[in-house]
Enzyme design. Structure first.
Site, PDB file in Angstrom:
ATOM      1  N   PHE A 257       0.824  -1.213   0.000  1.00 29.89           N
ATOM      2  CA  PHE A 257       0.000   0.000   0.000  1.00 29.89           C
ATOM      3  C   PHE A 257       0.859   1.264   0.000  1.00 29.89           C
ATOM      4  O   PHE A 257       1.769   1.414   0.820  1.00 29.89           O
ATOM      5  CB  PHE A 257      -0.906   0.040   1.239  1.00 29.89           C
ATOM      6  CG  PHE A 257      -2.171  -0.735   1.097  1.00 29.89           C
ATOM      7  CD1 PHE A 257      -3.306  -0.159   0.535  1.00 29.89           C
ATOM      8  CD2 PHE A 257      -2.234  -2.052   1.524  1.00 29.89           C
ATOM      9  CE1 PHE A 257      -4.484  -0.872   0.413  1.00 29.89           C
ATOM     10  CE2 PHE A 257      -3.418  -2.782   1.400  1.00 29.89           C
ATOM     11  CZ  PHE A 257      -4.547  -2.191   0.839  1.00 29.89           C
ATOM     12  N   ASP A 258       0.522   2.178  -0.897  1.00 33.90           N
ATOM     13  CA  ASP A 258       1.011   3.540  -0.818  1.00 33.90           C
ATOM     14  C   ASP A 258       0.326   4.203   0.381  1.00 33.90           C
ATOM     15  O   ASP A 258      -0.689   3.704   0.877  1.00 33.90           O
ATOM     16  CB  ASP A 258       0.666   4.268  -2.117  1.00 33.90           C
ATOM     17  CG  ASP A 258       0.994   5.742  -2.079  1.00 33.90           C
ATOM     18  OD1 ASP A 258       2.133   6.079  -1.727  1.00 33.90           O
ATOM     19  OD2 ASP A 258       0.105   6.552  -2.406  1.00 33.90           O
ATOM     20  N   VAL A 259       0.862   5.340   0.835  1.00 31.92           N
ATOM     21  CA  VAL A 259       0.271   6.055   1.974  1.00 31.92           C
ATOM     22  C   VAL A 259      -0.521   7.280   1.541  1.00 31.92           C
ATOM     23  O   VAL A 259      -1.727   7.385   1.768  1.00 31.92           O
ATOM     24  CB  VAL A 259       1.360   6.470   2.997  1.00 31.92           C
ATOM     25  CG1 VAL A 259       0.751   7.352   4.088  1.00 31.92           C
ATOM     26  CG2 VAL A 259       1.996   5.244   3.613  1.00 31.92           C
TER      27      VAL A 259
ATOM     28  N   ASP B 115      -2.282   5.681  -5.620  1.00 36.59           N
ATOM     29  CA  ASP B 115      -3.027   6.684  -6.378  1.00 36.59           C
ATOM     30  C   ASP B 115      -2.229   7.321  -7.505  1.00 36.59           C
ATOM     31  O   ASP B 115      -2.788   8.051  -8.326  1.00 36.59           O
ATOM     32  CB  ASP B 115      -3.500   7.804  -5.432  1.00 36.59           C
ATOM     33  CG  ASP B 115      -2.334   8.638  -4.936  1.00 36.59           C
ATOM     34  OD1 ASP B 115      -1.449   8.072  -4.245  1.00 36.59           O
ATOM     35  OD2 ASP B 115      -2.286   9.845  -5.245  1.00 36.59           O
TER      36      ASP B 115
END
Length: 228
Positions: A8-10, A180
């Site tokens: 996961f990106d933050v 995103d």
């Protein structure tokens, strides 16, 4: 299930960076007795985005991004400021921004029960760790990989090689990256040979030739991708 490991990106994937950035800028300008107009904010974002894109392309260093973005902003208005000092002030405020992206607070604990979760994020380690800790998210992730600690950054293949070497029993075919940014997360995932999920809540047009494996507008749609 096909996927066992989720990366996961933050920023603007789990935590609302747009809000954190806006509040930090407001606090910074107020401290310095300066007006923050919509035009100045828009110009800052344009300068900042351009610098980070140059960083992702390995054209400039992370230090140059951080030390020059405010001096460049004010230079465009004919003013000189201590860009390094303003960066320090700004980062102190930014570290306090840990509001969730809609759905993240509910989704991550659920996924942690069935998948191995890892964080893959560009940024400054102290800032990212504080925001994740304050959001009470770190307990759900088996490890956190911040670009500052690795010596590389998304979308570099070397960044992902660093991460993969530290994920026990890593299997590329069973790993999915969610983020995103087309140019950072999705391009990076493709460079590393991973399936990708583009989180696109604003339904932005993809003006690149980069094609994600999946595209979702709401985090809960990830359940469908994962076959839950």
């Amino acid at each position: 299930m096909r996927y066992q490991t989720l990366l996961f990106d933050v920023d603007d994937t789990l935590l609302d960076f747009q809000l954190a950035e806006k509040e930090a800028l407001q606090a910074l300008f107020k401290e310095n007795g300066l007006p923050l107009t919509e035009e100045i904010e828009a110009r800052y974002k344009a300068i900042n985005q351009g610098l980070w894109q140059a960083f992702e392309k390995e054209e400039i260093s992370r230090e140059e991004v951080l030390s020059t973005r405010f001096s460049r902003l004010f230079h465009s208005y004919g003013r000189q400021v201590d860009g390094i000092w303003m960066e320090r002030q700004y980062r102190e405020h930014l570290e306090n921004g840990h509001a969730f992206v809609e759905g993240a607070e509910q989704l991550i604990p659920q996924l942690a029960e069935q998948f191995r979760l890892y964080i893959v994020t560009n940024g400054v380690s102290k800032t990212q760790y504080k925001r994740l800790n304050d959001a009470n998210l770190t307990r759900y992730f088996e490890d956190i990989f911040v670009s500052e600690d690795t010596g590389y950054q998304k979308p570099m293949a070397a960044y992902f090689d660093y991460c993969f070497a530290r994920i026990p029993n890593f299997q590329r075919a069973e790993t999915l990256i969610i983020g995103d940014s087309i140019t950072s997360d999705i391009q990076g995932g493709q460079n590393a040979g991973l399936d990708t999920v583009w989180f696109n809540p604003q339904q932005k047009k993809n003006g690149t030739d980069i094609r994600p494996s999946y595209e979702i507008a709401h985090l809960q749609e990830l359940n469908q991708v994962l076959g839950l």
